[in-house]
Design an enzyme around this catalytic site. Structure first.
Site, mmCIF file in Angstrom:
data_model
loop_
_atom_site.group_PDB
_atom_site.id
_atom_site.type_symbol
_atom_site.label_atom_id
_atom_site.label_comp_id
_atom_site.label_asym_id
_atom_site.label_seq_id
_atom_site.Cartn_x
_atom_site.Cartn_y
_atom_site.Cartn_z
ATOM 1 C CE LYS A 90 -3.878 1.906 2.706
ATOM 2 N NZ LYS A 90 -4.754 1.632 3.875
ATOM 3 C CB SER A 95 -7.795 3.455 2.856
ATOM 4 O OG SER A 95 -7.141 2.791 3.894
ATOM 5 C CB SER A 108 -8.427 0.519 5.911
ATOM 6 O OG SER A 108 -9.173 1.706 6.003
#
Length: 536
Positions: free
Chosen positions: A116, A197, A221
């Site tokens: 990420k 996210s 998330s």
């Protein structure tokens, strides 16, 4: 240096592809890989770490060929998804180095993983939280999790898209949108949200663009995008995995964890990631609680004799589809030998969902953590929230095209005293821990709680934001406790996951239960990249 050219070129291809909006348009991207790009042994889709390592040990595969395979898939398929924000220009060189090495192979030898875009890497990639304001940020040191992945033999394949600033930019829900990466799309249906996210990591893992990936969670998330993209997501106990070198959100809640296609692969990654981190004081509490090999807890018969509680208040009833899938999953748990206590409600469930103290903690921690990060990060970029907000206004045509920054502005404008913050944090922990998760586990002598992770993914709406209909993440988020989402079923082709939640440091138990459920249910299937249509 591939980044600026590559991003512009891929985004142009994405716009043209998505404008067509038909399955026919997608077909060229979804066909078989060119023969020269396919490693010996045919397609590697859906294979996990164990199977790939076996091929390497037998000499049928090496790290370079595997890395080329995933790079080619990213080139063909990611224009549909916007899941990969950037590829590592040195990925093949890393793979060749691993193939040539004489040192003992680590547990992830040659396995390409995606991170990420909150996770710092000391290479030629950026670390930006999806923001144009941090373009060019290249830290001098790997984040702790990135360093541990490299030490285990992983190839860092690239960075994944996310909700900009981990969803903290706007008070409106825009899951998977960032100014730098565009809108991540769900590989099971391209007009659907990838949820929360860590959406890029989940979508990329589901689409077989990597072996597995790394996400982060503050509240939902990891587990929510795992549910929406039919993969496994592990949100560890806060402090189990070091967060040094990860752009922060709410430190009392932030976790870094694996996203994979199977529980076994998630367990392998978790064993690599854990341990005390000298840049993260919270990890000091993990001494005596972390394990280097979580696969030893996996047991296909692991549900037999387990006591599972079903917390129905709040966590059921928001989606008929999620409820139906969860009821089938509960039947599977019973058939596999678990004792199901139903209902086993969290006493404080309703209070946790709209808790004033939670807002106090978020504002206080985000402001201090993000200001400190921006002030210390290298390069020419905003040095605090005030400068970041000003940057976004100056670049509103790109940064604020769809998403307002009212979330950042609220954090900047509001302020709470240290005593107000401490009282709020204590309230969060009391209601979510001793009076919440721990209370129900203790009352019914439970090993874990089980509930639907969230409903089927909603349609993407860049103008008004995604709708959000409920989910399971809040108790574990506020408590800092672990949760694992495992694929549980489909509603009209849209994935829904099942969450296993427990007390602090209960990852071995949760992985055992989740693995046994996964083996009994066998729900996971590869995505089909269905285009937008007028149906459900």
């Amino acid at each position: 240096m591939s980044t600026p050219f590559r991003i512009d070129r891929i985004n142009a291809t994405r716009r043209s592809m998505l404008a067509l909006g038909t399955a026919a348009a997608a077909t060229p991207w979804l066909g078989a890989a060119p023969a020269q790009a396919r490693p010996a042994g045919g397609s590697l889709d859906e294979l996990g770490v164990t199977e790939l390592r076996e091929r390497m040990d037998e000499g049928r595969l090496d790290a370079e060929r595997l890395t080329r395979y995933y790079l080619e898939r990213i080139e063909r398929i990611d224009p549909l998804l916007h899941a990969v924000i950037e590829v590592n220009p040195d990925a093949l060189r890393e793979a060749r180095r691993l193939d040539a090495g004489q040192h003992p192979r680590g547990p992830l030898h040659g396995m390409p993983v995606l991170l990420k875009d909150l996770v710092e890497t000391a290479d030629r990639m950026h670390t930006t939280a999806g923001s144009l304001a941090l373009e060019g940020l290249r830290p001098a040191r790997d984040a702790t999790v990135a360093a541990r992945l490299r030490a285990a033999g992983a190839v860092i394949l690239g960075k994944t898209n996310l909700s900009e600033w981990a969803g903290g930019m706007s008070l409106t829900h825009h899951a998977g949108w960032s100014a730098r990466g565009g809108q991540t799309r769900n590989p099971y249906k391209l007009d659907r949200s990838p949820n929360e996210s860590s959406s890029g990591t989940a979508a990329a893992t589901a689409a077989n663009l990597c072996v597995a990936g790394i996400g982060t969670e503050t509240n939902g998330s990891i587990i929510d995008p795992a549910s929406a993209n039919c993969v496994v997501g592990v949100k560890p106990t806060v402090g189990l995995v070091g967060r040094g070198g990860v752009i922060p959100g709410v430190p009392s809640q932030d976790s870094v964890g694996p996203i994979a296609r199977t529980v076994r692969d998630a367990a392998i990654l978790l064993g690599v990631l854990v341990g005390v981190d000298d840049r993260d004081p919270a990890t000091g509490a993990s001494r005596g609680h972390f394990h280097r090999d979580y696969t030893r807890f996996l047991d296909a018969d692991g549900l037999r004799g387990a006591r599972i509680g079903i917390p129905r208040t709040v966590y059921f009833g928001y989606s008929d589809h999620a409820d139906e899938i969860a009821e089938r999953a509960i039947a599977t748990l019973r058939a596999a030998g678990a004792t199901v206590v139903d209902p086993a409600d969290i006493p404080t469930a309703e209070r946790l969902e709209d808790l004033p103290s939670s807002k106090v903690v978020q504002v206080h921690e985000i402001k201090r953590a993000l200001n400190a990060y921006l002030a210390g990060a290298p390069g020419d970029h905003p040095r605090g929230l005030a400068e970041l907000i000003a940057f976004n206004r100056a670049h509103a045509d790109r940064e604020l095209r769809y998403v307002r920054q009212d979330g950042l502005e609220a954090v900047h404008e509001l302020d709470f005293t240290e005593s107000e913050y401490r009282e709020a944090l204590a309230t969060n922990h009391r209601l979510s821990r001793a009076e919440g998760i721990d209370a129900v586990l203790r009352r019914f002598r439970l090993d874990a709680l089980v509930m639907p992770t969230t409903g089927p993914p909603a349609k993407i709406d860049l103008i008004r934001g995604d709708s959000y209909g409920g989910g399971a993440s809040t108790p574990a988020a506020l408590a800092g406790y672990p949760a694992i989402s495992v694929p549980a079923g489909f509603a009209s082709g849209l994935p829904v996951g099942l969450t296993f939640m427990g007390t602090a440091w209960s990852e071995p138990t949760l992985l055992r239960l989740a693995y046994a459920y996964e083996q009994a249910g066998r729900v996971r299937r590869a995505p089909t990249y269905r285009p937008a249509d007028v149906g459900f």
